[in-house]
Design a protein around this motif. Structure first.
Motif, PDB file in Angstrom:
ATOM      1  N   ILE A  77      62.395  -2.197  38.595  1.00 45.80           N
ATOM      2  CA  ILE A  77      62.924  -0.850  38.804  1.00 45.80           C
ATOM      3  C   ILE A  77      61.866   0.056  39.434  1.00 45.80           C
ATOM      4  O   ILE A  77      62.117   0.704  40.445  1.00 45.80           O
ATOM      5  CB  ILE A  77      63.464  -0.262  37.484  1.00 45.80           C
ATOM      6  N   LEU A  78      60.645   0.091  38.848  1.00 49.60           N
ATOM      7  CA  LEU A  78      59.594   0.932  39.424  1.00 49.60           C
ATOM      8  C   LEU A  78      58.875   0.254  40.585  1.00 49.60           C
ATOM      9  O   LEU A  78      58.138   0.906  41.331  1.00 49.60           O
ATOM     10  CB  LEU A  78      58.581   1.338  38.351  1.00 49.60           C
ATOM     11  N   GLY A  79      59.084  -1.041  40.753  1.00 46.75           N
ATOM     12  CA  GLY A  79      58.541  -1.734  41.919  1.00 46.75           C
ATOM     13  C   GLY A  79      57.044  -1.997  41.882  1.00 46.75           C
ATOM     14  O   GLY A  79      56.427  -2.177  42.929  1.00 46.75           O
ATOM     15  N   LEU A  80      56.451  -2.054  40.698  1.00 48.66           N
ATOM     16  CA  LEU A  80      55.034  -2.367  40.607  1.00 48.66           C
ATOM     17  C   LEU A  80      54.822  -3.878  40.720  1.00 48.66           C
ATOM     18  O   LEU A  80      55.663  -4.663  40.277  1.00 48.66           O
ATOM     19  CB  LEU A  80      54.453  -1.858  39.290  1.00 48.66           C
ATOM     20  N   HIS A  81      53.716  -4.271  41.296  1.00 52.17           N
ATOM     21  CA  HIS A  81      53.401  -5.691  41.482  1.00 52.17           C
ATOM     22  C   HIS A  81      52.879  -6.273  40.173  1.00 52.17           C
ATOM     23  O   HIS A  81      51.925  -5.763  39.597  1.00 52.17           O
ATOM     24  CB  HIS A  81      52.352  -5.850  42.585  1.00 52.17           C
ATOM     25  N   GLU A  82      53.521  -7.357  39.701  1.00 51.68           N
ATOM     26  CA  GLU A  82      53.046  -8.041  38.500  1.00 51.68           C
ATOM     27  C   GLU A  82      51.988  -9.059  38.895  1.00 51.68           C
ATOM     28  O   GLU A  82      52.193  -9.855  39.810  1.00 51.68           O
ATOM     29  CB  GLU A  82      54.190  -8.734  37.765  1.00 51.68           C
ATOM     30  N   LEU A  83      50.857  -8.998  38.194  1.00 51.88           N
ATOM     31  CA  LEU A  83      49.783  -9.946  38.455  1.00 51.88           C
ATOM     32  C   LEU A  83      50.161 -11.306  37.877  1.00 51.88           C
ATOM     33  O   LEU A  83      50.606 -11.399  36.730  1.00 51.88           O
ATOM     34  CB  LEU A  83      48.475  -9.464  37.834  1.00 51.88           C
ATOM     35  N   THR A  84      49.988 -12.350  38.677  1.00 52.30           N
ATOM     36  CA  THR A  84      50.288 -13.716  38.240  1.00 52.30           C
ATOM     37  C   THR A  84      49.177 -14.641  38.713  1.00 52.30           C
ATOM     38  O   THR A  84      48.385 -14.284  39.584  1.00 52.30           O
ATOM     39  CB  THR A  84      51.634 -14.216  38.812  1.00 52.30           C
ATOM     40  N   LYS A  95      40.638 -12.656  33.972  1.00 51.39           N
ATOM     41  CA  LYS A  95      40.251 -13.846  33.203  1.00 51.39           C
ATOM     42  C   LYS A  95      40.281 -13.610  31.697  1.00 51.39           C
ATOM     43  O   LYS A  95      40.591 -14.510  30.931  1.00 51.39           O
ATOM     44  CB  LYS A  95      38.869 -14.323  33.646  1.00 51.39           C
ATOM     45  N   THR A  96      39.995 -12.380  31.274  1.00 47.00           N
ATOM     46  CA  THR A  96      39.993 -12.071  29.844  1.00 47.00           C
ATOM     47  C   THR A  96      41.393 -12.047  29.250  1.00 47.00           C
ATOM     48  O   THR A  96      41.552 -12.044  28.035  1.00 47.00           O
ATOM     49  CB  THR A  96      39.319 -10.715  29.574  1.00 47.00           C
ATOM     50  N   LEU A  97      42.424 -12.025  30.108  1.00 49.04           N
ATOM     51  CA  LEU A  97      43.799 -11.916  29.612  1.00 49.04           C
ATOM     52  C   LEU A  97      44.650 -13.163  29.903  1.00 49.04           C
ATOM     53  O   LEU A  97      45.825 -13.199  29.535  1.00 49.04           O
ATOM     54  CB  LEU A  97      44.486 -10.678  30.211  1.00 49.04           C
ATOM     55  N   ASP A 127      44.918 -16.176  28.647  1.00 44.72           N
ATOM     56  CA  ASP A 127      45.564 -16.815  27.490  1.00 44.72           C
ATOM     57  C   ASP A 127      46.683 -15.941  26.926  1.00 44.72           C
ATOM     58  O   ASP A 127      47.748 -16.456  26.549  1.00 44.72           O
ATOM     59  CB  ASP A 127      44.538 -17.128  26.394  1.00 44.72           C
ATOM     60  N   LEU A 128      46.464 -14.630  26.861  1.00 46.54           N
ATOM     61  CA  LEU A 128      47.495 -13.723  26.333  1.00 46.54           C
ATOM     62  C   LEU A 128      48.705 -13.666  27.262  1.00 46.54           C
ATOM     63  O   LEU A 128      49.847 -13.630  26.801  1.00 46.54           O
ATOM     64  CB  LEU A 128      46.921 -12.329  26.115  1.00 46.54           C
ATOM     65  N   VAL A 129      48.460 -13.676  28.573  1.00 41.37           N
ATOM     66  CA  VAL A 129      49.567 -13.684  29.536  1.00 41.37           C
ATOM     67  C   VAL A 129      50.338 -14.996  29.403  1.00 41.37           C
ATOM     68  O   VAL A 129      51.573 -14.998  29.352  1.00 41.37           O
ATOM     69  CB  VAL A 129      49.053 -13.464  30.980  1.00 41.37           C
ATOM     70  N   ALA A 130      49.632 -16.116  29.310  1.00 40.37           N
ATOM     71  CA  ALA A 130      50.283 -17.428  29.178  1.00 40.37           C
ATOM     72  C   ALA A 130      51.126 -17.505  27.909  1.00 40.37           C
ATOM     73  O   ALA A 130      52.181 -18.143  27.896  1.00 40.37           O
ATOM     74  CB  ALA A 130      49.236 -18.540  29.187  1.00 40.37           C
ATOM     75  N   ALA A 131      50.695 -16.819  26.858  1.00 39.28           N
ATOM     76  CA  ALA A 131      51.435 -16.822  25.589  1.00 39.28           C
ATOM     77  C   ALA A 131      52.565 -15.789  25.582  1.00 39.28           C
ATOM     78  O   ALA A 131      53.299 -15.686  24.604  1.00 39.28           O
ATOM     79  CB  ALA A 131      50.471 -16.551  24.428  1.00 39.28           C
ATOM     80  N   GLY A 132      52.708 -15.018  26.673  1.00 40.73           N
ATOM     81  CA  GLY A 132      53.770 -14.011  26.737  1.00 40.73           C
ATOM     82  C   GLY A 132      53.465 -12.749  25.958  1.00 40.73           C
ATOM     83  O   GLY A 132      54.345 -11.929  25.737  1.00 40.73           O
ATOM     84  N   LYS A 133      52.213 -12.551  25.577  1.00 41.10           N
ATOM     85  CA  LYS A 133      51.846 -11.376  24.780  1.00 41.10           C
ATOM     86  C   LYS A 133      51.368 -10.208  25.624  1.00 41.10           C
ATOM     87  O   LYS A 133      51.275  -9.086  25.135  1.00 41.10           O
ATOM     88  CB  LYS A 133      50.779 -11.753  23.751  1.00 41.10           C
ATOM     89  N   VAL A 134      51.048 -10.451  26.895  1.00 35.01           N
ATOM     90  CA  VAL A 134      50.576  -9.410  27.805  1.00 35.01           C
ATOM     91  C   VAL A 134      51.179  -9.655  29.177  1.00 35.01           C
ATOM     92  O   VAL A 134      51.343 -10.802  29.595  1.00 35.01           O
ATOM     93  CB  VAL A 134      49.024  -9.404  27.903  1.00 35.01           C
ATOM     94  N   ALA A 135      51.504  -8.574  29.861  1.00 34.05           N
ATOM     95  CA  ALA A 135      51.884  -8.624  31.272  1.00 34.05           C
ATOM     96  C   ALA A 135      51.095  -7.539  31.979  1.00 34.05           C
ATOM     97  O   ALA A 135      50.861  -6.466  31.417  1.00 34.05           O
ATOM     98  CB  ALA A 135      53.387  -8.404  31.455  1.00 34.05           C
ATOM     99  N   ASN A 136      50.657  -7.832  33.201  1.00 36.11           N
ATOM    100  CA  ASN A 136      49.820  -6.895  33.952  1.00 36.11           C
ATOM    101  C   ASN A 136      50.517  -6.504  35.245  1.00 36.11           C
ATOM    102  O   ASN A 136      50.979  -7.373  35.984  1.00 36.11           O
ATOM    103  CB  ASN A 136      48.472  -7.538  34.318  1.00 36.11           C
TER     104      ASN A 136
END
Length: 153
Positions: free
Chosen positions: A40-47, A53-55, A57-66
């Motif tokens: 909706i807001l059109g921001l780019h999600e980091l993948t 690098k510090t995130l 594991d958290l991104v892979a576990a679905g606990k963080v999105a950037n």
């Protein structure tokens, strides 16, 4: 720890803090919030390799999105499934933060309004016109106040 009285007047030299590095928001439903900030807001999600690098594991576990804005500001969403504001009415402040404001080209402001309406995003107030420009205030899926604003034409 600073120990002498003159230290009470100590401050960082102006310009030491260069920019906002990131903004971290707690969200109750990660998928709903990812859709809101990304689609909706059109921001780019980091993948992939873009994820700090510090995130990873958290991104892979679905606990963080950037997400990242065009100027490089990162917005981190932290999944807090038990999150619930003290008051379910989002028009009542439930945090010390007031709102998050995104700047937009004045030529695209009306388009942004239409997108919000199309997605039936809950509007708090606006659009408003001030000497500093136009703005619209609305809520993200967790009731956090967001503004889209532009400078005057």
């Amino acid at each position: 720890m600073l120990s002498h009285p003159q230290s009470l007047n100590a401050a960082l030299i102006p310009g030491t803090l260069r920019r906002v590095h990131h903004i971290a928001l707690n969200v109750k439903d990660m998928q709903v919030s990812r859709h809101f900030y990304g689609n909706i807001l059109g921001l780019h999600e980091l993948t992939g390799d873009e994820v700090p690098k510090t995130l990873v594991d958290l991104v892979a576990a679905g606990k963080v999105a950037n997400f990242v804005t065009p100027d490089g500001t990162v917005i981190d969403l932290f999944w807090e499934p038990d999150l619930s504001p003290p008051d379910p009415d989002p028009s009542r402040a439930f945090t010390r933060a007031n709102h998050l404001a995104f700047d937009i080209d004045p030529q695209l402001f009306d388009t942004a309004l239409e997108v919000l309406k199309l997605h039936q995003i809950r509007i708090d107030h606006g659009p408003v016109t001030r000497p500093t420009g136009r703005g619209i205030y609305f809520y993200d899926p967790d009731g956090f106040l967001i503004e889209i604003r532009c400078d005057p034409n």
